[in-house]
Design an enzyme around this catalytic site. Structure first.
Site, PDB file in Angstrom:
ATOM      1  N   GLU A  43       0.839  -1.195   0.000  1.00 39.65           N
ATOM      2  CA  GLU A  43       0.000   0.000   0.000  1.00 39.65           C
ATOM      3  C   GLU A  43       0.878   1.250   0.000  1.00 39.65           C
ATOM      4  O   GLU A  43       1.729   1.405   0.893  1.00 39.65           O
ATOM      5  CB  GLU A  43      -0.916  -0.020   1.225  1.00 39.65           C
ATOM      6  CG  GLU A  43      -1.914  -1.171   1.172  1.00 39.65           C
ATOM      7  CD  GLU A  43      -2.401  -1.594   2.554  1.00 39.65           C
ATOM      8  OE1 GLU A  43      -2.005  -0.970   3.550  1.00 39.65           O
ATOM      9  OE2 GLU A  43      -3.166  -2.568   2.626  1.00 39.65           O
ATOM     10  N   ALA A  73      -6.063  -4.094   0.797  1.00 38.89           N
ATOM     11  CA  ALA A  73      -6.667  -5.429   0.807  1.00 38.89           C
ATOM     12  C   ALA A  73      -5.544  -6.433   1.034  1.00 38.89           C
ATOM     13  O   ALA A  73      -5.106  -7.124   0.113  1.00 38.89           O
ATOM     14  CB  ALA A  73      -7.377  -5.692  -0.510  1.00 38.89           C
ATOM     15  N   GLU A  74      -5.091  -6.527   2.274  1.00 37.60           N
ATOM     16  CA  GLU A  74      -3.889  -7.311   2.555  1.00 37.60           C
ATOM     17  C   GLU A  74      -4.054  -8.781   2.192  1.00 37.60           C
ATOM     18  O   GLU A  74      -3.105  -9.417   1.714  1.00 37.60           O
ATOM     19  CB  GLU A  74      -3.495  -7.180   4.032  1.00 37.60           C
ATOM     20  CG  GLU A  74      -2.942  -5.819   4.428  1.00 37.60           C
ATOM     21  CD  GLU A  74      -4.019  -4.774   4.681  1.00 37.60           C
ATOM     22  OE1 GLU A  74      -5.226  -5.105   4.608  1.00 37.60           O
ATOM     23  OE2 GLU A  74      -3.672  -3.606   4.961  1.00 37.60           O
ATOM     24  N   GLN A  96       2.003  -2.115   5.466  1.00 43.01           N
ATOM     25  CA  GLN A  96       2.294  -0.734   5.869  1.00 43.01           C
ATOM     26  C   GLN A  96       2.652  -0.674   7.350  1.00 43.01           C
ATOM     27  O   GLN A  96       3.593   0.006   7.750  1.00 43.01           O
ATOM     28  CB  GLN A  96       1.084   0.137   5.575  1.00 43.01           C
ATOM     29  CG  GLN A  96       1.392   1.603   5.566  1.00 43.01           C
ATOM     30  CD  GLN A  96       0.272   2.382   4.926  1.00 43.01           C
ATOM     31  OE1 GLN A  96      -0.838   2.433   5.475  1.00 43.01           O
ATOM     32  NE2 GLN A  96       0.532   2.957   3.767  1.00 43.01           N
ATOM     33  N   PHE A  97       1.901  -1.384   8.145  1.00 39.17           N
ATOM     34  CA  PHE A  97       2.253  -1.718   9.521  1.00 39.17           C
ATOM     35  C   PHE A  97       1.964  -3.211   9.643  1.00 39.17           C
ATOM     36  O   PHE A  97       0.954  -3.678   9.132  1.00 39.17           O
ATOM     37  CB  PHE A  97       1.412  -0.928  10.540  1.00 39.17           C
ATOM     38  CG  PHE A  97       1.775   0.530  10.622  1.00 39.17           C
ATOM     39  CD1 PHE A  97       2.645   0.991  11.610  1.00 39.17           C
ATOM     40  CD2 PHE A  97       1.267   1.433   9.707  1.00 39.17           C
ATOM     41  CE1 PHE A  97       2.991   2.334  11.678  1.00 39.17           C
ATOM     42  CE2 PHE A  97       1.606   2.773   9.763  1.00 39.17           C
ATOM     43  CZ  PHE A  97       2.468   3.234  10.753  1.00 39.17           C
ATOM     44  N   ASP A  99       0.782  -4.779  11.901  1.00 40.15           N
ATOM     45  CA  ASP A  99      -0.524  -5.026  12.525  1.00 40.15           C
ATOM     46  C   ASP A  99      -1.569  -5.386  11.454  1.00 40.15           C
ATOM     47  O   ASP A  99      -2.543  -6.065  11.737  1.00 40.15           O
ATOM     48  CB  ASP A  99      -1.000  -3.765  13.254  1.00 40.15           C
ATOM     49  CG  ASP A  99       0.065  -3.184  14.162  1.00 40.15           C
ATOM     50  OD1 ASP A  99      -0.157  -3.111  15.372  1.00 40.15           O
ATOM     51  OD2 ASP A  99       1.146  -2.820  13.665  1.00 40.15           O
ATOM     52  N   PHE A 100      -1.350  -4.876  10.238  1.00 39.80           N
ATOM     53  CA  PHE A 100      -2.345  -5.078   9.183  1.00 39.80           C
ATOM     54  C   PHE A 100      -2.207  -6.439   8.501  1.00 39.80           C
ATOM     55  O   PHE A 100      -2.902  -6.719   7.528  1.00 39.80           O
ATOM     56  CB  PHE A 100      -2.222  -3.984   8.115  1.00 39.80           C
ATOM     57  CG  PHE A 100      -2.252  -2.576   8.640  1.00 39.80           C
ATOM     58  CD1 PHE A 100      -2.774  -2.295   9.896  1.00 39.80           C
ATOM     59  CD2 PHE A 100      -1.761  -1.524   7.892  1.00 39.80           C
ATOM     60  CE1 PHE A 100      -2.789  -1.002  10.391  1.00 39.80           C
ATOM     61  CE2 PHE A 100      -1.778  -0.227   8.373  1.00 39.80           C
ATOM     62  CZ  PHE A 100      -2.291   0.032   9.629  1.00 39.80           C
ATOM     63  N   ILE A 101      -1.308  -7.256   9.007  1.00 36.28           N
ATOM     64  CA  ILE A 101      -1.125  -8.574   8.386  1.00 36.28           C
ATOM     65  C   ILE A 101      -2.284  -9.515   8.723  1.00 36.28           C
ATOM     66  O   ILE A 101      -2.495 -10.521   8.054  1.00 36.28           O
ATOM     67  CB  ILE A 101       0.224  -9.209   8.834  1.00 36.28           C
ATOM     68  CG1 ILE A 101       0.684 -10.285   7.857  1.00 36.28           C
ATOM     69  CG2 ILE A 101       0.133  -9.762  10.249  1.00 36.28           C
ATOM     70  CD1 ILE A 101       2.088 -10.808   8.125  1.00 36.28           C
ATOM     71  N   PRO A 103      -5.520  -9.507   8.222  1.00 39.44           N
ATOM     72  CA  PRO A 103      -6.428  -9.946   7.150  1.00 39.44           C
ATOM     73  C   PRO A 103      -5.790 -10.982   6.231  1.00 39.44           C
ATOM     74  O   PRO A 103      -6.506 -11.705   5.533  1.00 39.44           O
ATOM     75  CB  PRO A 103      -6.730  -8.649   6.387  1.00 39.44           C
ATOM     76  CG  PRO A 103      -6.455  -7.555   7.342  1.00 39.44           C
ATOM     77  CD  PRO A 103      -5.320  -8.046   8.188  1.00 39.44           C
ATOM     78  N   HIS A 141      -0.914  -0.013  15.578  1.00 34.57           N
ATOM     79  CA  HIS A 141       0.284   0.358  14.820  1.00 34.57           C
ATOM     80  C   HIS A 141       1.540   0.044  15.631  1.00 34.57           C
ATOM     81  O   HIS A 141       2.574   0.675  15.437  1.00 34.57           O
ATOM     82  CB  HIS A 141       0.268   1.851  14.472  1.00 34.57           C
ATOM     83  CG  HIS A 141      -0.852   2.240  13.569  1.00 34.57           C
ATOM     84  ND1 HIS A 141      -2.138   2.419  14.005  1.00 34.57           N
ATOM     85  CD2 HIS A 141      -0.887   2.470  12.239  1.00 34.57           C
ATOM     86  CE1 HIS A 141      -2.907   2.755  12.994  1.00 34.57           C
ATOM     87  NE2 HIS A 141      -2.178   2.782  11.910  1.00 34.57           N
TER      88      HIS A 141
END
Lengths: 340, 326
Positions: A43, A73-74, A96-97, A99-101, A103, A141
C-alpha cells in the site's frame, strides 16, 4: 535507468554509514537490481514511497510493473503474491504496519505456508513491514506479530536487530525458497545508534543462525529485535557489578537456532529470555521448554522472562512505557538470576 | 452446428471426446476410491480445453475448483494420477498429505484448489499478473462456485486482477441457489470491476469452447479478466450434452462412428488400467510422506531430546539416569 539514484539506497556504495531503514532499502534495491524476478507490492509503496519511505524512488527507477501500489486489501494482494511466486517471481510484500497482516492470516497460514506440503511447490516470497511499540502508535500500529505465525509450519520468521543484519537477512529472505515473514522494529529504523557501515560486498546473513551479541559466562540473555539493545544496555549495567552477561541475538525466530541457545546455557547455567511481544504464548515459553528438554541438567536457576504485559498496546505514553519491557526490568531479572 | 460457429478442429474434437469419456467414467464409475464426492460437469472439460495447454511449464494455468476430473484431464493429468489423489495414495503428487483438490503440477499448468472460496481467485490473479509482467502468451483460468462472490477475499482478488488487467478468466459455477440471483448478478459484478462478462449454459460445445477461447484472447492481449457465469444444468441427464456432442462430432467434425467408438474404448481402457494399477499401489507411509515436507527434523525419543547430555550417555528410559550420569 532514468534519473539519479535515491540517496537512501546508496549509503554503502558511497562509503557512508547507513541507518536500519536505509539498510532495508539497500537490500531491496540490490536484490531488485540483481534479480529481475524480484518485485514489490504494498500500500502506497510506489508514488508515495511507502509510509516510512523505504521505497522512495523505487517506482521511478524500476517502473510500475515491479513496484505495485495495491488496494487496501492485505489478504487479496498477499494471495496474489503467492500466485506470482508460483509462477517463478519473487514478490516482496510490504505491510504498511505489520498489525495489518491479520487480514492475510488466512492465506498465509492455510495457503502459503502449506504450499510445499501440499505438493504445490515452494513459495519464495517475503512479507515485510514495521512492528513494535514505543512510538505512541496505540494498539493497531505497534504490535509484534511473530507469535501469530510461529506456530505455523512452513513459514520462516526473521526479526533483525542491527542495520547490517537487516540488510543481510533481508537479502537472504528474498533468495530463500520459503515464505518469510520479516519484522522490522520501527524504533530501529532511524535510531542513531543503529547507523553503521555496512559490508560493501554482497552482504548476506544466513537464516536460522543466531548471533552472540556479547560474550559472557554468568548469565545468558536470549532476545531479538529492539530488545537486543535493551539487553546490551542491561548487560553493561550488570557488568559494572562484575556480572558477565552473554547476549544471544536470535535474528531468525523460525527456524530457531536452538543449538546456539543450548550452547550458551551450558556455559552460563542461567537463562533470561527477553521479548517485546506480550507474555502469554510468547516465544519465551517455547525457548524455555526446549532448554528444559535439552539442557535442564545445566541450569543453575529458573528460566525467567521479561516481556510486555498481556495487554493490547496502549496509546498513552505513560501506559505504553508501563506496558513495554524496560532496561531496568532486564537488569532486575538479571540480578535475581545471578544471585539465585 | 450454430451458424456463427466455426467448426473446431478435428484434433480438438477427438481430444474432447477422449477426455469427455474419461471424465464421465471417473465421475460416475463404480469402484472409485475414497469418500470425496466427485463433481463433474462436462462443460468444464470443454472450457479448460479452450485454454492453451502445454507440458513444459509454459502453457496456461488452470485451477479446477471442485474435485472435477474434467479440467485436470484437459490439462494433461491422467486418470491414474487423478485416482491416486482421490485414493490418498503415497504415490499421489501430494503423497496423501492433502486432499484431492490440492493436486498441482505446474509443468502441466495445473494448480490445486486450496483455502476457502475466493482464495484461488486471489492466487490466480497473482499468477496472471506474473504472465503479464513477463509479456508471456499465457492466461489463468479458475473455477469457483458463485458463493465465492460472497467472500471479501474473492473481491479482493478480482479487484486486484481488474486493476492490473491481469490475464485471468474466472468461471463462476452458478449452482441452483446462485442461479436464482440470476446472471444479472454476475453482469453487475463485472461492470463494477470494468471487466468482461459472459454466460454459458447447456450450449453446444463449440460455443462454450469459443467463449473461453475468446476470453483468453482478450486476456493475453492485455484487455483484462473475464467473468463467465456457468449456468446450472437442466434437470435431465447431465450427460445429455456429452451425448449431443458425440452426435455432433459424428455429424459435423468428420469423425466417423468407428473412430468415436475407438476413442471411447481407449478412454475406458485407460480408466480400467488406472483402477487396476491403483489397487496395487501402496498407501502413504507417514515418515516418507511427512518428513520431506517438514521444515524441521522430527523429534526422536527419548522424549524430545536430540543430544545426550554428556558423551557416552545412553537412554534407558529411566529419567533418573540423567541425574546419575550428571
Amino acid at each position: 535507468m532514468p534519473g539519479e539514484l535515491p540517496r537512501h539506497v546508496t549509503r554503502t556504495r558511497e562509503g557512508r554509514p547507513a541507518t536500519f531503514l536505509e539498510a532495508i532499502a539497500e537490500a531491496l534495491w540490490e536484490e531488485m537490481e540483481r534479480d529481475s524476478r524480484v518485485f514489490l507490492m504494498g500500500e502506497d509503496i510506489g508514488a508515495y514511497g511507502g509510509a516510512f519511505k523505504v521505497t522512495r524512488g523505487f517506482l521511478e527507477h524500476f517502473g510500475q510493473s515491479r513496484v505495485i501500489d495495491t488496494p487496501i486489501a492485505e489478504g487479496g494482494f498477499t494471495g496474489a503474491a503467492a500466485g506470482a511466486a508460483h509462477m517463478g517471481l519473487r514478490p516482496v510484500v510490504e505491510m504498511q504496519f505489520m498489525d495489518f497482516i491479520s487480514p492475510a492470516y488466512d492465506v498465509l497460514t492455510n495457503y502459503i505456508a502449506t504450499s510445499l506440503y501440499r505438493g504445490a511447490g515452494p513459495l519464495p516470497m517475503v512479507v515485510r513491514g514495521p512492528v513494535g511499540g514505543g512510538n505512541r502508535g496505540g494498539p493497531f500500529h505497534s504490535q509484534n506479530v511473530e507469535m501469530a505465525f510461529f506456530h505455523t509450519p512452513g513459514l520462516r520468521i526473521v526479526y533483525p536487530s542491527t542495520a547490517a543484519d537487516a540488510k543481510g537477512l533481508l537479502k537472504s529472505a528474498i533468495r530463500d525458497d520459503n515464505p518469510v515473514i520479516f519484522e522490522e522494529h520501527k524504533g530501529l529504523y532511524r535510531a542513531p545508534h543503529c547507523r553503521e557501515m555496512l559490508p560493501a560486498d554482497d552482504h548476506v546473513v544466513p537464516l536460522g543462525k543466531a548471533r552472540v551479541a556479547m560474550e559472557g559466562e554468568d548469565l545468558t540473555i536470549v532476545t531479538y529485535g529492539l530488545m537486543v539493545h535493551h539487553a546490551l544496555e542491561a548487560a553493561a549495567e550488570l557488568g559494572r557489578d562484575g556480572v558477565r552477561v552473554e547476549v544471544i541475538d536470535l535474528r531468525t525466530l523460525l527456524p530457531l537456532d536452538e543449538d546456539a541457545i543450548v550452547a550458551s546455557v551450558q556455559k552460563t547455567g542461567k537463562l533470561l529470555i527477553v521479548h517485546e511481544d506480550t507474555r502469554t504464548g510468547g516465544i519465551a515459553g517455547e525457548i524455555a521448554i526446549r532448554i528444559n528438554e535439552r539442557a535442564f541438567e545445566w541450569l543453575d536457576g529458573p528460566i525467567l522472562r521479561v516481556t510486555a504485559i498481556d495487554s493490547p498496546v496502549p496509546f498513552s505514553g505513560e501506559l505504553e512505557d508501563y506496558f513495554l519491557p524496560s532496561v531496568a526490568d532486564v537488569v532486575t531479572a538479571g540480578r535475581y538470576l545471578v544471585d539465585y | 452446428m450454430h451458424g456463427d460457429a466455426s467448426p473446431l478442429s478435428r484434433e480438438v474434437v477427438r481430444d474432447l471426446l477422449y477426455q469427455g469419456f474419461q471424465a464421465r467414467l471417473l465421475a460416475g464409475g463404480a469402484g472409485m476410491p475414497g469418500d470425496t464426492p466427485v463433481s463433474v460437469d462436462i462443460r468444464t472439460v470443454v472450457m479448460a480445453r479452450a485454454m492453451r495447454h502445454s507440458s513444459d511449464g509454459k502453457g496456461d494455468l488452470c485451477c479446477p475448483g471442485h474435485l472435477s476430473p474434467g479440467p485436470m484431464l484437459a490439462f494433461g493429468a491422467t486418470p491414474l494420477e487423478f485416482l491416486r489423489q482421490l485414493g490418498r495414495k503415497g504415490t499421489a503428487p501430494a503423497a496423501a498429505r492433502s486432499g484431492g483438490r490440492s493436486w498441482t503440477d505446474q509443468r502441466r499448468g495445473l494448480i490445486g484448489w486450496d483455502g476457502p472460496p475466493g482464495t484461488m481467485t486471489q492466487v490466480l490473479a497473482g499468477a496472471a499478473l506474473a504472465f503479464a509482467q513477463r509479456g508471456q502468451d499465457r492466461a489463468a483460468l479458475v473455477f469457483e462456485e458463485f458463493v465465492a462472490t460472497e467472500t471479501g477475499g474473492w473481491h479482493e482478488g478480482m479487484n486486484f486482477a481488474a486493476a492490473q488487467s491481469a490475464p485471468l478468466i474466472v468461471v463462476l459455477d452458478m449452482t441452483q441457489p446462485a442461479d436464482r440471483a440470476g446472471t444479472g448478478a454476475v453482469d453487475a459484478i463485472a461492470r463494477g470491476y470494468g471487466v468482461s462478462a459472459a454466460a454459458v449454459a447447456e450450449e453446444p460445445y463449440p460455443r462454450l469452447f469459443r467463449t473461453v477461447a475468446s476470453a483468453r484472447r482478450r486476456a493475453v492481449r492485455g484487455r483484462g479478466p473475464t467473468l463467465i457465469a456457468m449456468l446450472p444444468r437442466g434437470e435431465g441427464d447431465p450427460w445429455a450434452l456429452h451425448d449431443a456432442f458425440v452426435a455432433r462430432a459424428l455429424d459435423e467434425a468428420g469423425v466417423s462412428d468407428v473412430e468415436v467408438r475407438a476413442i471411447e474404448r481407449a478412454a475406458s481402457a485407460g480408466v480400467d488400467h488406472a483402477l487396476n494399477r491403483l489397487a496395487r499401489e501402496p498407501e502413504a507411509e507417514p515418515h516418507d510422506a511427512l518428513v520431506p515436507a517438514c521444515a524441521h527434523e522430527v523429534p526422536q525419543p527419548p522424549w524430545t531430546r536430540r543430544v545426550p547430555p554428556e558423551p557416552g550417555w545412553r537412554a534407558t528410559g529411566d529419567p533418573r539416569e540423567l541425574h546419575d550420569a550428571r
